[in-house]
Design an enzyme around this catalytic site. Structure first.
Site, PDB file in Angstrom:
ATOM      1  N   LYS A  14       0.945  -1.076  -0.086  1.00 52.34           N
ATOM      2  CA  LYS A  14      -0.013  -0.001  -0.041  1.00 52.34           C
ATOM      3  C   LYS A  14       0.787   1.067   0.238  1.00 52.34           C
ATOM      4  O   LYS A  14       0.570   2.256  -0.794  1.00 52.34           O
ATOM      5  CB  LYS A  14      -0.971   0.049   1.368  1.00 52.34           C
ATOM      6  N   ARG A  89      -9.985   0.843   8.691  1.00 53.49           N
ATOM      7  CA  ARG A  89      -9.230  -0.435   8.925  1.00 53.49           C
ATOM      8  C   ARG A  89     -10.827  -1.245   9.964  1.00 53.49           C
ATOM      9  O   ARG A  89     -10.447  -2.418  10.200  1.00 53.49           O
ATOM     10  CB  ARG A  89      -8.308  -0.555  10.260  1.00 53.49           C
ATOM     11  N   ARG A 128      11.722  -5.778   5.062  1.00 56.73           N
ATOM     12  CA  ARG A 128      11.522  -4.429   4.715  1.00 56.73           C
ATOM     13  C   ARG A 128      12.756  -3.478   5.480  1.00 56.73           C
ATOM     14  O   ARG A 128      12.796  -3.691   6.656  1.00 56.73           O
ATOM     15  CB  ARG A 128      10.297  -4.020   5.287  1.00 56.73           C
ATOM     16  N   ARG A 162      11.528  -1.767  11.140  1.00 58.92           N
ATOM     17  CA  ARG A 162      10.393  -0.989  11.854  1.00 58.92           C
ATOM     18  C   ARG A 162      10.219  -2.110  13.160  1.00 58.92           C
ATOM     19  O   ARG A 162      10.432  -3.115  13.059  1.00 58.92           O
ATOM     20  CB  ARG A 162       9.062  -1.001  11.235  1.00 58.92           C
ATOM     21  N   ARG A 173      -0.589  -9.014  13.393  1.00 62.83           N
ATOM     22  CA  ARG A 173      -1.003  -8.045  12.424  1.00 62.83           C
ATOM     23  C   ARG A 173      -2.083  -8.699  11.547  1.00 62.83           C
ATOM     24  O   ARG A 173      -3.062  -8.289  11.067  1.00 62.83           O
ATOM     25  CB  ARG A 173      -0.028  -7.228  11.798  1.00 62.83           C
TER      26      ARG A 173
HETATM   27  P1  AP5 Z   1       4.745  -1.663   1.838  1.00 62.06           P
HETATM   28  O1  AP5 Z   1       4.569  -0.737   0.791  1.00 62.06           O
HETATM   29  O2  AP5 Z   1       5.763  -0.952   3.017  1.00 62.06           O
HETATM   30  O3  AP5 Z   1       3.711  -2.326   2.466  1.00 62.06           O
HETATM   31  P2  AP5 Z   1       2.374  -1.611   3.022  1.00 62.06           P
HETATM   32  O4  AP5 Z   1       1.077  -2.464   2.622  1.00 62.06           O
HETATM   33  O5  AP5 Z   1       2.551  -0.321   3.349  1.00 62.06           O
HETATM   34  O6  AP5 Z   1       2.609  -2.394   4.640  1.00 62.06           O
HETATM   35  P3  AP5 Z   1       2.523  -1.963   6.139  1.00 62.06           P
HETATM   36  O7  AP5 Z   1       3.174  -2.952   6.900  1.00 62.06           O
HETATM   37  O8  AP5 Z   1       3.100  -0.445   6.169  1.00 62.06           O
HETATM   38  O9  AP5 Z   1       1.117  -1.847   6.500  1.00 62.06           O
HETATM   39  P4  AP5 Z   1       0.579  -1.960   7.753  1.00 62.06           P
HETATM   40  O10 AP5 Z   1      -0.917  -1.616   7.251  1.00 62.06           O
HETATM   41  O11 AP5 Z   1       0.749  -2.944   8.742  1.00 62.06           O
HETATM   42  O12 AP5 Z   1       1.338  -0.804   8.571  1.00 62.06           O
HETATM   43  P5  AP5 Z   1       0.712   0.624   9.057  1.00 62.06           P
HETATM   44  O13 AP5 Z   1       1.969   1.467   9.242  1.00 62.06           O
HETATM   45  O14 AP5 Z   1      -0.391   1.024   8.227  1.00 62.06           O
HETATM   46  O15 AP5 Z   1       5.424  -2.998   1.512  1.00 62.06           O
HETATM   47  C1  AP5 Z   1       5.958  -3.736   2.316  1.00 62.06           C
HETATM   48  C2  AP5 Z   1       7.448  -4.494   2.059  1.00 62.06           C
HETATM   49  O16 AP5 Z   1       7.505  -5.308   0.639  1.00 62.06           O
HETATM   50  C3  AP5 Z   1       8.526  -3.394   1.533  1.00 62.06           C
HETATM   51  O17 AP5 Z   1       9.710  -3.743   1.763  1.00 62.06           O
HETATM   52  C4  AP5 Z   1       8.332  -3.286   0.052  1.00 62.06           C
HETATM   53  O18 AP5 Z   1       9.576  -2.691  -0.505  1.00 62.06           O
HETATM   54  C5  AP5 Z   1       7.963  -4.754  -0.281  1.00 62.06           C
HETATM   55  N1  AP5 Z   1       7.334  -4.683  -1.720  1.00 62.06           N
HETATM   56  C6  AP5 Z   1       5.962  -3.756  -1.702  1.00 62.06           C
HETATM   57  N2  AP5 Z   1       5.621  -4.120  -2.977  1.00 62.06           N
HETATM   58  C7  AP5 Z   1       6.141  -5.294  -3.330  1.00 62.06           C
HETATM   59  C8  AP5 Z   1       6.130  -6.339  -4.423  1.00 62.06           C
HETATM   60  N3  AP5 Z   1       5.156  -6.231  -5.370  1.00 62.06           N
HETATM   61  N4  AP5 Z   1       6.958  -7.156  -4.715  1.00 62.06           N
HETATM   62  C9  AP5 Z   1       7.921  -7.291  -3.634  1.00 62.06           C
HETATM   63  N5  AP5 Z   1       8.159  -6.695  -2.636  1.00 62.06           N
HETATM   64  C10 AP5 Z   1       7.311  -5.546  -2.595  1.00 62.06           C
HETATM   65  O19 AP5 Z   1       0.183   0.158  10.583  1.00 62.06           O
HETATM   66  C11 AP5 Z   1       0.979   0.026  11.651  1.00 62.06           C
HETATM   67  C12 AP5 Z   1       0.406  -0.065  12.908  1.00 62.06           C
HETATM   68  O20 AP5 Z   1      -0.498   1.158  13.294  1.00 62.06           O
HETATM   69  C13 AP5 Z   1      -0.886  -1.045  12.974  1.00 62.06           C
HETATM   70  O21 AP5 Z   1      -0.538  -2.367  13.128  1.00 62.06           O
HETATM   71  C14 AP5 Z   1      -1.794  -0.533  14.009  1.00 62.06           C
HETATM   72  O22 AP5 Z   1      -1.072  -0.560  15.261  1.00 62.06           O
HETATM   73  C15 AP5 Z   1      -1.647   1.165  13.879  1.00 62.06           C
HETATM   74  N6  AP5 Z   1      -2.665   1.449  12.698  1.00 62.06           N
HETATM   75  C16 AP5 Z   1      -2.279   2.048  11.646  1.00 62.06           C
HETATM   76  N7  AP5 Z   1      -3.585   2.510  11.128  1.00 62.06           N
HETATM   77  C17 AP5 Z   1      -4.564   2.063  11.843  1.00 62.06           C
HETATM   78  C18 AP5 Z   1      -5.908   2.282  11.687  1.00 62.06           C
HETATM   79  N8  AP5 Z   1      -6.558   2.971  10.714  1.00 62.06           N
HETATM   80  N9  AP5 Z   1      -6.641   1.843  12.862  1.00 62.06           N
HETATM   81  C19 AP5 Z   1      -5.935   1.252  13.805  1.00 62.06           C
HETATM   82  N10 AP5 Z   1      -4.631   1.210  14.133  1.00 62.06           N
HETATM   83  C20 AP5 Z   1      -4.025   1.651  13.020  1.00 62.06           C
END
Ligand code: AP5
Length: 216
Positions: A14, A89, A128, A162, A173
């Site tokens: 994402k 979410r 990552r 991270r 997660r």
């Molecule tokens: P990346 O693009 O970083 O993936 P992402 O989908 O953004 O994953 P996140 O882990 O950041 O999502 P998340 O939803 O768990 O975390 P968030 O920060 O929102 O890609 C991942 C890796 O794969 C990278 O190394 C990239 O290079 C690689 N990659 C990408 N595409 C690829 C491909 N096609 N092929 C190969 N490799 C690839 O949330 C963190 C925490 O915050 C949550 O757990 C929660 O505690 C809290 N939080 C955040 N938002 C909320 C909410 N709305 N409600 C409640 N809690 C929340």
């Protein structure tokens, strides 16, 4: 205002794709995870509260997330519209977003679901790496950072993992995603705005699908 949601499990790509989408559309990238990490770096009460949930891979409570999101939407850089990354979410968050947009005479133009299998996600997340200087995201296995001569520099101190990117937290997660977030798939499908992408392809191929759907 054009508003687009990037929906999908942790590690689905994402954030990676949102950066490209923003360059191509001029929309503003709003990632609730990034907002929490920024609040934590600043040592605010919001950041400290969020950390206790993020470290366990649990969702931050809806009221906290929604308040923070609504405040972000008041900022002056929200003009053309938003790419929502990692929000909503839960159904409660989705309903709060619908109400807010409705009050502004706006709506969700599209929801892009990045579909990737759990085992691939665990590997992506364990690889990552983020640059301390630029915040740029890389991957030890799929997209390693390189020096000018093309050597893999994943082990350099410049890149960090991270704290919530360890296997135990990632598994939680994923559980949380399947239990609490995946009901949004039906919610947006019923509204006719859901587009499912094969997020398991090479990054450039995912980008192509994503740009086609958002018309950029
Ligand atoms: P990346 O693009 O970083 O993936 P992402 O989908 O953004 O994953 P996140 O882990 O950041 O999502 P998340 O939803 O768990 O975390 P968030 O920060 O929102 O890609 C991942 C890796 O794969 C990278 O190394 C990239 O290079 C690689 N990659 C990408 N595409 C690829 C491909 N096609 N092929 C190969 N490799 C690839 O949330 C963190 C925490 O915050 C949550 O757990 C929660 O505690 C809290 N939080 C955040 N938002 C909320 C909410 N709305 N409600 C409640 N809690 C929340």
């Amino acid at each position: 205002m054009k508003n687009i949601i990037f929906l999908g499990p942790p590690g689905a790509g994402k954030g990676t794709q949102a950066k490209v989408a923003v360059e191509r559309t001029g929309l503003t990238h709003v990632s609730t995870g990034d907002l929490f990490r920024a609040a934590l770096r600043e040592g605010t009460p919001l950041g400290l509260k969020a950390k206790s949930y993020m470290d366990k891979g649990e969702l931050v409570p809806d009221d906290v997330v929604i308040d923070m999101l609504l405040e972000r939407l008041e900022q002056p850089d929200i003009t053309a519209g938003v790419i929502f990354d990692g929000f909503p979410r839960t159904l409660e968050q989705a309903r709060a977003l619908d109400e807010t947009l409705e009050r502004r005479g706006a709506q969700i133009a599209a929801v892009l679901l990045f579909a990737v299998e759990d085992e691939v996600l665990v590997q992506r997340i364990s690889g990552r790496l983020t640059s301390k200087t630029t915040g740029e995201v890389y991957n030890r296995y799929f997209n390693p950072p390189r020096d000018a001569a093309g050597n893999d520099i994943s082990d350099s101190d410049e890149y960090y993992q991270r704290p919530d990117d360890n296997e135990e937290t990632v598994r939680n997660r994923l559980r949380v995603y399947h239990n609490q977030t995946s009901p949004l798939i039906a919610y947006y499908r019923e509204r006719g705005v859901l587009h499912e992408l094969d997020g398991q392809q090479e990054m450039a191929d995912v980008t192509r699908q994503m740009l086609e759907v958002i018309g950029a």
